[in-house]
Design a protein around this motif. Structure first.
Motif, mmCIF file in Angstrom:
data_model
loop_
_atom_site.group_PDB
_atom_site.id
_atom_site.type_symbol
_atom_site.label_atom_id
_atom_site.label_comp_id
_atom_site.label_asym_id
_atom_site.label_seq_id
_atom_site.Cartn_x
_atom_site.Cartn_y
_atom_site.Cartn_z
ATOM 1 N N ALA A 144 -5.118 -6.438 14.143
ATOM 2 C CA ALA A 144 -6.467 -5.909 13.728
ATOM 3 C C ALA A 144 -7.244 -4.945 14.864
ATOM 4 O O ALA A 144 -7.020 -5.477 15.989
ATOM 5 C CB ALA A 144 -7.390 -6.926 13.093
ATOM 6 N N LYS A 170 -3.703 -10.951 16.019
ATOM 7 C CA LYS A 170 -4.271 -10.689 17.291
ATOM 8 C C LYS A 170 -5.371 -9.327 17.065
ATOM 9 O O LYS A 170 -5.136 -8.408 16.601
ATOM 10 C CB LYS A 170 -2.786 -9.614 17.851
ATOM 11 C CG LYS A 170 -2.847 -9.057 19.115
ATOM 12 C CD LYS A 170 -2.092 -8.035 19.454
ATOM 13 C CE LYS A 170 -3.085 -6.509 19.254
ATOM 14 N NZ LYS A 170 -4.150 -6.517 19.724
ATOM 15 N N PRO A 171 -6.482 -10.206 17.240
ATOM 16 C CA PRO A 171 -7.674 -9.019 17.501
ATOM 17 C C PRO A 171 -7.455 -7.936 18.510
ATOM 18 O O PRO A 171 -6.621 -8.063 19.345
ATOM 19 C CB PRO A 171 -8.880 -10.083 17.657
ATOM 20 C CG PRO A 171 -8.343 -11.234 18.339
ATOM 21 C CD PRO A 171 -6.745 -11.321 18.135
ATOM 22 N N SER A 172 -8.202 -7.100 18.326
ATOM 23 C CA SER A 172 -8.285 -6.039 19.516
ATOM 24 C C SER A 172 -8.971 -6.717 20.672
ATOM 25 O O SER A 172 -9.837 -7.509 20.899
ATOM 26 C CB SER A 172 -9.289 -4.950 18.988
ATOM 27 O OG SER A 172 -9.756 -4.240 20.056
ATOM 28 N N GLU A 173 -8.290 -6.047 21.788
ATOM 29 C CA GLU A 173 -9.198 -6.380 23.086
ATOM 30 C C GLU A 173 -10.357 -6.182 23.250
ATOM 31 O O GLU A 173 -11.303 -6.652 24.297
ATOM 32 C CB GLU A 173 -8.354 -5.762 24.312
ATOM 33 C CG GLU A 173 -8.426 -4.169 24.244
ATOM 34 C CD GLU A 173 -7.137 -3.556 23.397
ATOM 35 O OE1 GLU A 173 -6.700 -4.064 22.513
ATOM 36 O OE2 GLU A 173 -6.771 -2.689 23.643
ATOM 37 N N HIS A 201 -5.293 -10.818 24.420
ATOM 38 C CA HIS A 201 -4.717 -10.139 25.273
ATOM 39 C C HIS A 201 -5.678 -9.505 26.228
ATOM 40 O O HIS A 201 -6.634 -8.788 25.598
ATOM 41 C CB HIS A 201 -3.606 -9.296 24.808
ATOM 42 C CG HIS A 201 -3.854 -8.292 23.965
ATOM 43 N ND1 HIS A 201 -4.318 -7.294 24.345
ATOM 44 C CD2 HIS A 201 -3.975 -8.242 22.658
ATOM 45 C CE1 HIS A 201 -4.577 -6.468 23.398
ATOM 46 N NE2 HIS A 201 -4.559 -7.081 22.427
ATOM 47 N N ALA A 206 -1.651 -4.937 24.768
ATOM 48 C CA ALA A 206 -1.452 -5.183 23.393
ATOM 49 C C ALA A 206 0.007 -5.254 22.942
ATOM 50 O O ALA A 206 0.505 -5.988 22.256
ATOM 51 C CB ALA A 206 -1.905 -4.191 22.465
ATOM 52 N N ALA A 207 0.836 -4.401 23.748
ATOM 53 C CA ALA A 207 2.272 -4.502 23.589
ATOM 54 C C ALA A 207 3.120 -5.811 23.956
ATOM 55 O O ALA A 207 3.920 -6.109 23.159
ATOM 56 C CB ALA A 207 2.919 -3.109 24.265
ATOM 57 N N GLY A 210 2.417 -7.249 20.734
ATOM 58 C CA GLY A 210 3.015 -6.492 19.451
ATOM 59 C C GLY A 210 4.373 -6.444 19.487
ATOM 60 O O GLY A 210 4.975 -6.676 18.494
ATOM 61 N N PHE A 224 -0.657 -4.154 10.104
ATOM 62 C CA PHE A 224 -1.642 -3.194 11.073
ATOM 63 C C PHE A 224 -2.561 -2.384 10.599
ATOM 64 O O PHE A 224 -2.422 -1.663 9.693
ATOM 65 C CB PHE A 224 -0.451 -2.471 11.908
ATOM 66 C CG PHE A 224 -1.036 -1.490 12.891
ATOM 67 C CD1 PHE A 224 -1.349 -2.057 14.349
ATOM 68 C CD2 PHE A 224 -1.347 -0.219 12.709
ATOM 69 C CE1 PHE A 224 -2.011 -1.312 15.122
ATOM 70 C CE2 PHE A 224 -2.029 0.531 13.676
ATOM 71 C CZ PHE A 224 -2.191 -0.078 14.819
ATOM 72 N N GLY A 226 -5.293 0.269 12.500
ATOM 73 C CA GLY A 226 -5.529 0.987 13.699
ATOM 74 C C GLY A 226 -5.328 2.439 13.849
ATOM 75 O O GLY A 226 -5.075 3.133 12.542
ATOM 76 N N SER A 227 -5.247 2.837 14.669
ATOM 77 C CA SER A 227 -4.801 4.458 14.905
ATOM 78 C C SER A 227 -3.535 4.568 14.469
ATOM 79 O O SER A 227 -2.606 3.987 14.578
ATOM 80 C CB SER A 227 -5.093 4.896 16.402
ATOM 81 O OG SER A 227 -3.722 4.419 17.160
ATOM 82 N N THR A 230 -0.711 4.458 17.412
ATOM 83 C CA THR A 230 0.044 3.303 17.447
ATOM 84 C C THR A 230 0.645 2.640 16.236
ATOM 85 O O THR A 230 1.913 2.294 16.528
ATOM 86 C CB THR A 230 -1.158 2.147 17.587
ATOM 87 O OG1 THR A 230 -1.940 2.643 19.008
ATOM 88 C CG2 THR A 230 -0.765 0.570 18.347
ATOM 89 N N LEU A 234 4.705 1.459 16.255
ATOM 90 C CA LEU A 234 5.017 0.122 16.024
ATOM 91 C C LEU A 234 5.870 0.231 14.691
ATOM 92 O O LEU A 234 6.749 -0.505 14.672
ATOM 93 C CB LEU A 234 3.674 -0.939 15.463
ATOM 94 C CG LEU A 234 2.654 -0.954 16.570
ATOM 95 C CD1 LEU A 234 1.820 -2.140 16.080
ATOM 96 C CD2 LEU A 234 3.263 -1.758 17.726
HETATM 97 P P1 ADP Z 1 -8.396 2.149 18.351
HETATM 98 O O1 ADP Z 1 -8.075 3.427 18.635
HETATM 99 O O2 ADP Z 1 -9.039 1.843 16.953
HETATM 100 O O3 ADP Z 1 -8.303 0.823 19.214
HETATM 101 P P2 ADP Z 1 -5.531 1.329 18.217
HETATM 102 O O4 ADP Z 1 -4.438 1.659 17.285
HETATM 103 O O5 ADP Z 1 -5.250 1.471 19.746
HETATM 104 O O6 ADP Z 1 -6.753 1.844 17.667
HETATM 105 O O7 ADP Z 1 -5.496 -0.181 18.183
HETATM 106 C C1 ADP Z 1 -5.622 -0.991 16.843
HETATM 107 C C2 ADP Z 1 -5.034 -2.452 17.167
HETATM 108 O O8 ADP Z 1 -3.761 -2.062 17.619
HETATM 109 C C3 ADP Z 1 -5.729 -3.030 18.322
HETATM 110 O O9 ADP Z 1 -5.511 -4.644 18.124
HETATM 111 C C4 ADP Z 1 -4.938 -2.803 19.504
HETATM 112 O O10 ADP Z 1 -4.941 -3.845 20.435
HETATM 113 C C5 ADP Z 1 -3.647 -2.857 19.022
HETATM 114 N N1 ADP Z 1 -2.545 -2.421 19.634
HETATM 115 C C6 ADP Z 1 -2.624 -1.021 20.543
HETATM 116 N N2 ADP Z 1 -1.323 -0.858 21.146
HETATM 117 C C7 ADP Z 1 -0.478 -1.809 20.687
HETATM 118 C C8 ADP Z 1 0.746 -2.212 20.854
HETATM 119 N N3 ADP Z 1 1.704 -1.310 21.494
HETATM 120 N N4 ADP Z 1 1.432 -3.085 20.061
HETATM 121 C C9 ADP Z 1 0.693 -3.927 19.348
HETATM 122 N N5 ADP Z 1 -0.715 -3.769 19.332
HETATM 123 C C10 ADP Z 1 -1.244 -2.556 19.729
#
Ligand code: ADP
Length: 480
Positions: A144, A170-173, A201, A206-207, A210, A224, A226-227, A230, A234
């Motif tokens: 997320a 797995k929430p965002s950092e 994490h 995050a990787a 992930g 998933f 997110g962006s 990413t 994935l």
């Molecule tokens: P944002 O720019 O909105 O943070 P991200 O795509 O970077 O978008 O992040 C969305 C989610 O994906 C977050 O929980 C982030 O920690 C996670 N994330 C980023 N890189 C990875 C990765 N390599 N593997 C798994 N999760 C990831």
């Protein structure tokens, strides 16, 4: 703040921690376990262990947990709103939207365990009864983002759990405490140990989580949000493991304003759709196409409203534009605006960072080859372009790699529908702006904005396996 694994709140196995920091004040919101693949593996194993009993739990048990979770979240509502502001810079009005969504999601998900689980199918073999049966898949990995931390973490786990799966979230950092609060709510509601696990994490790590979620064969599905960058990475890795993913990615969403529209309403709608949560929502309007006869007046009024939006502390209920999530994000926005201006764009409002905020910014004359013109810029920046007619609006709206959502503001709905049905987007709103969501809707994008849907009901396709089952009452003849 600890991780939740198998019903225990535990530190990371490596003993490391990191600070989740407020984007507004820089204060430490929580000191958080910095987990890695070992914690992820433990969480997956705990989820696998919990899967059998949970998948066989009675509908009323699951329903009761979801209804109690909603009550618990509602009871903690003020705390939730304060945490969203503190940890993610979320202003009051958007926090209210998130809370309302999450409560409705939990209450609607409480009915999912009673949803029909399959179909009876006609067979041409006499005496054969055939069924299409929906079964939970097993362990679901849920990744997320931070931007709508409550709604997007809730929907990442609610459908899967209600349908009898177990989850590793797995929430965002940038929003670990928001993720932990959601987990606490489910624990308080009586969710059995291991059904929902939480792994956190540190920044840039995050990787670790992930890769384990993708490679571990016990994990049967990943969702998933997110962006696009990413998500694409994935999905490529998941492809190697033939693992299905639900992807909700970025957008570069067009909002089309047709001549004859009520300009007051059009400006109000476009201001909300462009600047809610300081533009950090995948649904925000990024490009506004206005028919030429009204383009100048619309742009002036829109820019004046944008310039008047209060910027500042997200905890102040009057604030509309709170802080951008990080210094890095702020510098990306500033760099892209500067690049557009260097290539001839004119700034009608905003255009200068006020750290940690970036004020609502309106640009015109943006050339097509600068990043702002074609890529998602996660902040309060919108581009206005005049178009000659509806055909040009549709052509330019569709000339994007993204296909999240779109909106059309028109004098009457039929006129708007005529334009809307030609737009390549997963979601289209007529006589509304782009930022809308309700838990039961088939929310999801096309093209580079992703695939699949979290909508309650639609999530059944994502988080169950379809099994063909036959049964016979009597022997049948065989040809040899
Ligand atoms: P944002 O720019 O909105 O943070 P991200 O795509 O970077 O978008 O992040 C969305 C989610 O994906 C977050 O929980 C982030 O920690 C996670 N994330 C980023 N890189 C990875 C990765 N390599 N593997 C798994 N999760 C990831």
């Amino acid at each position: 703040m600890r991780q939740l694994i198998g019903g225990e709140w535990i530190d990371s196995r490596n003993g490391r921690v990191f600070d989740s920091v407020s984007p507004w004040s820089g204060e430490v919101v929580a000191t958080v376990a910095a987990g890695d693949q070992d914690d992820t593996r433990a969480a997956i194993e705990a989820a696998q262990q919990a899967f059998g009993p949970w998948s066989e739990s009675l509908p009323h048990e699951r329903q009761g947990i979801f209804l109690r979770a909603a009550d618990e979240l509602e009871r903690r509502g003020d705390e939730v709103i304060a945490l969203l502001a503190h940890e993610t810079g979320c202003t009051r009005h958007f926090a209210d939207i998130q809370l309302e969504f999450a409560l409705s999601l939990l209450r609607q998900s409480a009915a999912l365990p009673y949803a029909s689980q399959g179909q009876l199918l006609p067979s041409d073999l006499p005496g054969t009864r055939a069924m299409a049966v929906r079964r939970p898949v097993g362990v679901v990995g849920a990744i997320a983002p931070w931007n709508a931390a409550l709604t997007l973490s809730s929907r990442a786990v609610a459908g899967p759990i209600a349908l009898g799966n177990t989850v590793v979230l797995k929430p965002s950092e940038h929003a670990p405490a928001c993720g932990a609060l959601l987990a606490e709510v489910f624990v308080a509601a009586g969710l059995p140990p291991g059904v929902l696990n939480l792994v956190t994490h540190g920044p840039g790590e995050a990787a670790f989580v992930g890769e384990e979620l993708i490679a571990n064969p016990l994990v049967r599905r990943i969702n998933f949000t997110g962006s696009t960058t990413t998500g694409r990475r994935l999905a490529e890795a998941a492809g190697r493991h033939l693992k299905r993913m639900l992807l909700q990615l970025g957008g570069h969403n067009p909002l089309i304003v047709l001549d004859g529209v009520d300009l007051d309403y059009a400006v109000d709608a476009a201001v909300f759709g462009s600047f809610v949560h300081q533009g950090q929502v995948c649904m925000c309007a990024r490009r506004i196409y206005v028919e030429r006869p009204i383009a100048e007046e619309f742009s002036e009024r829109f820019a004046a409203r944008a310039a008047s939006l209060p910027v500042g502390d997200p905890a102040d209920p009057e604030t509309v534009i709170g802080p951008v999530i990080s210094r890095w994000a702020l510098s990306t926005i500033a760099r892209r605006v500067e690049e557009a201006v260097a290539h001839g764009a004119r700034v009608l409002a905003g255009g200068e960072a006020r750290p940690p905020c970036y004020p609502a910014t309106v640009l015109v004359d943006v050339p097509p080859d600068v990043e702002l013109a074609f890529d998602e810029t996660f902040g309060p920046v919108v581009v206005i372009d005049a178009v000659e007619d509806r055909d040009e609006a549709v052509r330019r709206a569709n000339a994007s790699a993204f296909g999240m959502n779109a909106a059309v503001l028109a004098a009457d709905a039929a006129q708007g529908m005529e334009v809307a049905r030609r737009l390549d987007a997963g979601i289209v709103h007529v006589n509304d702006q782009t930022v809308n969501d309700e838990p039961q809707m088939p929310f999801g994008g096309t093209k580079d904005s992703g695939w699949g849907s979290f909508g309650v009901g639609f999530a059944v396709d994502e988080f169950t396996e379809l099994q063909w089952v036959t049964t016979r009452d009597a022997p049948r003849p065989f040809p040899f």
